[in-house]
Design an enzyme around this catalytic site. Structure first.
Site, PDB file in Angstrom:
ATOM      1  N   CYS A   9     -19.742 -12.160 -19.396  1.00  0.00           N
ATOM      2  CA  CYS A   9     -21.242 -12.057 -19.818  1.00  0.00           C
ATOM      3  C   CYS A   9     -21.342 -13.186 -21.197  1.00  0.00           C
ATOM      4  O   CYS A   9     -22.330 -13.998 -21.210  1.00  0.00           O
ATOM      5  CB  CYS A   9     -21.587 -10.799 -20.440  1.00  0.00           C
ATOM      6  SG  CYS A   9     -23.229 -10.566 -20.817  1.00  0.00           S
TER       7      CYS A   9
ATOM      8  N   CYS B 134     -23.780  -6.823 -18.309  1.00  0.00           N
ATOM      9  CA  CYS B 134     -22.472  -6.940 -17.702  1.00  0.00           C
ATOM     10  C   CYS B 134     -21.543  -5.975 -18.138  1.00  0.00           C
ATOM     11  O   CYS B 134     -21.495  -5.834 -19.307  1.00  0.00           O
ATOM     12  CB  CYS B 134     -21.945  -8.482 -17.895  1.00  0.00           C
ATOM     13  SG  CYS B 134     -23.114  -9.685 -17.041  1.00  0.00           S
TER      14      CYS B 134
ATOM     15  N   CYS C 142     -28.446  -8.998 -15.551  1.00  0.00           N
ATOM     16  CA  CYS C 142     -28.118  -8.620 -16.975  1.00  0.00           C
ATOM     17  C   CYS C 142     -28.942  -9.079 -17.752  1.00  0.00           C
ATOM     18  O   CYS C 142     -29.557 -10.291 -17.632  1.00  0.00           O
ATOM     19  CB  CYS C 142     -26.658  -9.309 -16.884  1.00  0.00           C
ATOM     20  SG  CYS C 142     -26.275  -9.125 -18.712  1.00  0.00           S
TER      21      CYS C 142
ATOM     22  N   GLY D 148       0.753  -1.181  -0.242  1.00  0.00           N
ATOM     23  CA  GLY D 148       0.072  -0.045  -0.025  1.00  0.00           C
ATOM     24  C   GLY D 148       0.721   1.370  -0.151  1.00  0.00           C
ATOM     25  O   GLY D 148       0.315   2.347  -0.037  1.00  0.00           O
TER      26      GLY D 148
ATOM     27  N   CYS E  53     -27.203 -12.130 -20.104  1.00  0.00           N
ATOM     28  CA  CYS E  53     -26.917 -13.408 -19.474  1.00  0.00           C
ATOM     29  C   CYS E  53     -27.485 -13.547 -18.128  1.00  0.00           C
ATOM     30  O   CYS E  53     -27.356 -14.740 -17.769  1.00  0.00           O
ATOM     31  CB  CYS E  53     -25.113 -13.516 -19.480  1.00  0.00           C
ATOM     32  SG  CYS E  53     -24.503 -12.448 -17.889  1.00  0.00           S
TER      33      CYS E  53
END
Lengths: 288, 364
Positions: A271, A265, A240, A31, A243
């Site tokens: 997808c 998606c 979605c 980080g 899908c």
């Protein structure tokens, strides 16, 4: 076909070594933003030069590269970067997440879970999570050294006081390994939980700002929140339309100028894999 | 029926062809050669070399041709090429007192050793459009042969220094090698050598505006153009195997030494201070603006109140580079579907609850 006249993956070996040293330091201090001698790349600053330099530094001849932008392999910027490495390094490229050894991304983490041994490379426009609260780098460096992140908590608290919830939806700040506050790059906060204890090595490159940072595999990454206002991710009312997935990040697609829209998606590979496996959303069923 | 975005690669390749066609323009008009650009657009070439940090007139002219005259794009092309070049060594510091002068003016002294030399300047051209150039021009009169200028022209600031009226310019303790900003990231606080390096690569328009702001009350520094000189200086390197300096060529430089007022302090008597500007080629506007900004960035060192943008080193140095600025401003045209979707969802949610009491008001 590779472009002649340039070194493998464009950068010279000395520059790659400099980058790898910076990356090793970044992995050792999860980080923490490590300054590095960012180079002018043949793509504009702000268009992924940090991610490109990181990828160039770690890429080997046997790697398989996937590049996504907004979750899709087909957006022009993703195509352009993939083409750049196909030309300068001649590495194999793929759209399939499980086949990729290196995945360079802008603004998304794939829906398909990552595996040990994979490396995520994030393009980062603004590495300093405190920048919008304190623009002076001389000050933010000190705040990181002291782990003094009160500014950020106050900002989040003020959101709650004003709106009733935290009004940050992307580039949502995280605390890495209980120590450094980190900008996860402008991924939607929907993707933040995927950062936590990921089996993949996650590298972040900010070219214009000349910083790299990292989250090693299986590292704790916590999205900032309050006990009475726990972190939550975006949710949609419908799955979605292509899908039928109800567990993915959805993009809104405007269909006409009278308010018609559908949600699909953002991860195009996820997808299409689901559609190939026989899943269908409302738009596909209607058309059938 | 919605179809996901496809065909990006074909679209990109088509854009290349369209760009090449647009760059060439009407093929009935003869193509511009790189030699023509180098010879006849020398000021554009100078700016691209300065901000591109690479002294190569042919490559700068090529970049201008390839960029269809867009200076910032040409600078970017040259920088991207420069990154790939190996470092063979570093030259010795150039001595501008030994410049082969083509232009030299001072706004502080009417007469001075070596005299004032106007040289090739637009300053007194009266800016009337010359329509003979529109008709492909006529042969120009060759310039009158002036008597040869002295080889050594003392700098005006050196004349002032002789009397102790201007601050001495001494290298810092130990004379450390300057940071190479094209190899090391910019860090704050940045010393003057680093700041000058940044300003030398900085966008001319940005420096011009900042320098201008210092003349309009945003950190006034009471500047006088002590001296502006332009001409050729020799570059020297010391190859390890030789152990002595050899000349490797000449480059054209424009140097501006701004002389600024300074009231003095309890520890220093009143004396003039300096602002410095240097650019490749003929680049007077750039060198002058740079010297104003250099001087205002010295506020902290001279114990002046820091109140204006041109005095704030982080603000100035972090935003001076046209390649960085152009890239990041223009990255906004890249897709941001995901972030925008996240914001859409939030704004809709906030609008739905707008006007209802906030949690704090509820508990009050």
């Amino acid at each position: 076909m590779t472009t002649s006249g340039y070194n493998f993956a464009y950068l010279d070996e000395q520059t790659k070594r400099m980058l790898r040293r910076a990356l090793l330091k970044a992995v050792a201090i999860p980080g923490y933003q490590v300054p590095f001698g960012s180079r002018e790349m043949p793509l504009p600053y702000g268009w992924g030069t940090g991610g490109i330099q990181v990828t160039a530094a770690i890429l080997g001849t046997n790697d398989v590269l996937k590049v996504i932008d907004q979750g899709s392999d087909d957006t022009v910027n993703a195509v352009n970067i993939r083409r750049f490495f196909a030309r300068t390094a001649g590495v194999a490229t793929t759209n399939r997440t499980p086949e990729a050894t290196v995945i360079q991304t802008r603004h998304r983490i794939p829906e398909t879970p990552l595996a040990a041994g994979q490396i995520m490379v994030y393009q980062v426009p603004e590495p300093e999570p405190l920048h919008r609260l304190e623009p002076r780098e001389a000050v933010t460096r000190k705040l990181h050294a002291l782990a003094d992140y009160g500014f950020m908590h106050v900002k989040l608290y003020e959101d709650i006081a004003r709106y009733g919830h935290i009004a940050t939806t992307y580039d949502y700040p995280v605390l890495v390994n209980d120590r450094y506050l980190m900008a996860p790059s402008p991924i939607p906060k929907f993707d933040n939980p995927k950062l936590n204890h990921s089996p993949a090595l996650q590298l972040f490159g900010a070219g214009r700002e000349k910083r790299v940072y990292a989250v090693p595999p299986y590292t704790k990454v916590e999205s900032l929140d309050f006990e009475d206002h726990p972190f939550s991710v975006q949710q949609w009312d419908a799955p979605c339309a292509l899908c039928g997935a109800s567990d993915s990040f959805l993009d809104e697609v405007v269909l006409d100028d009278v308010g018609g829209r559908m949600f699909v998606c953002s991860d195009s590979e996820y997808c299409s894999n689901r559609q190939a496996a026989g899943h269908a959303g409302s738009a596909v069923k209607e058309a059938a | 029926m919605y179809v996901a975005v496809k065909g990006g690669e074909t679209a990109i390749l088509n854009s290349y062809a369209l760009l090449a066609d647009a760059r060439r323009g009407d093929t009935d008009v003869p193509e511009l050669s790189v030699a023509q650009i180098r010879q006849q657009m020398r000021l554009a070439v100078a700016r691209v070399m300065s901000e591109g940090s690479l002294y190569d007139e042919d490559l700068a002219a090529l970049a201008i041709k390839q960029a269809a005259g867009d200076q910032v794009e040409a600078i970017f092309l040259l920088r991207a090429y420069r990154t790939t070049l190996p470092r063979f060594g570093y030259t010795l510091p150039v001595d501008t007192a030994r410049m082969g002068i083509r232009r030299r003016i001072s706004a502080t002294f009417k007469e001075l050793p070596g005299g004032q030399v106007l040289g090739p300047t637009y300053d007194y051209t009266q800016r009337l459009l010359d329509f003979t150039l529109l008709a492909n021009g006529v042969a120009t009169e060759p310039p009158a042969q002036a008597e040869a200028l002295p080889a050594d022209m003392p700098r005006v600031t050196d004349l002032l220094a002789g009397e102790g009226l201007i601050e001495p310019e001494t290298p810092p303790d130990g004379d450390p090698a300057p940071v190479d900003l094209s190899r090391e990231p910019l860090k704050f606080p940045a010393d003057r050598a680093t700041r000058l390096q940044n300003l030398a690569r900085a966008d001319e328009g940005f420096l011009l505006a900042l320098g201008y702001s210092t003349q309009r009350g945003y950190s006034h520094t009471h500047p006088f153009a002590g001296e502006i000189r332009m001409g050729e200086v020799a570059l020297e390197i010391v190859p390890e195997e030789l152990g002595f300096a050899i000349e490797i060529g000449d480059i054209t430089l424009t140097e501006c030494q701004m002389v600024n007022q300074f009231a003095g302090s309890s520890t220093a008597p009143p004396q003039f201070t300096r602002g410095y500007g240097l650019a490749f080629g003929e680049a007077e506007r750039k060198a002058m603006a740079m010297s104003l900004v250099d001087r205002s960035l010295r506020s902290q060192e001279l114990a002046e109140a820091i109140k204006s943008p041109a005095q704030q080193a982080e603000f100035v140095l972090s935003h001076s580079d046209s390649v960085e600025a152009s890239g990041f401003v223009q990255h906004l045209k890249l897709p941001h579907y995901v972030d925008f979707q996240s914001e859409l969802e939030l704004v809709r949610r906030m609008r739905a609850t707008h006007g209802q009491p906030t949690p704090e008001e509820e508990t009050a």
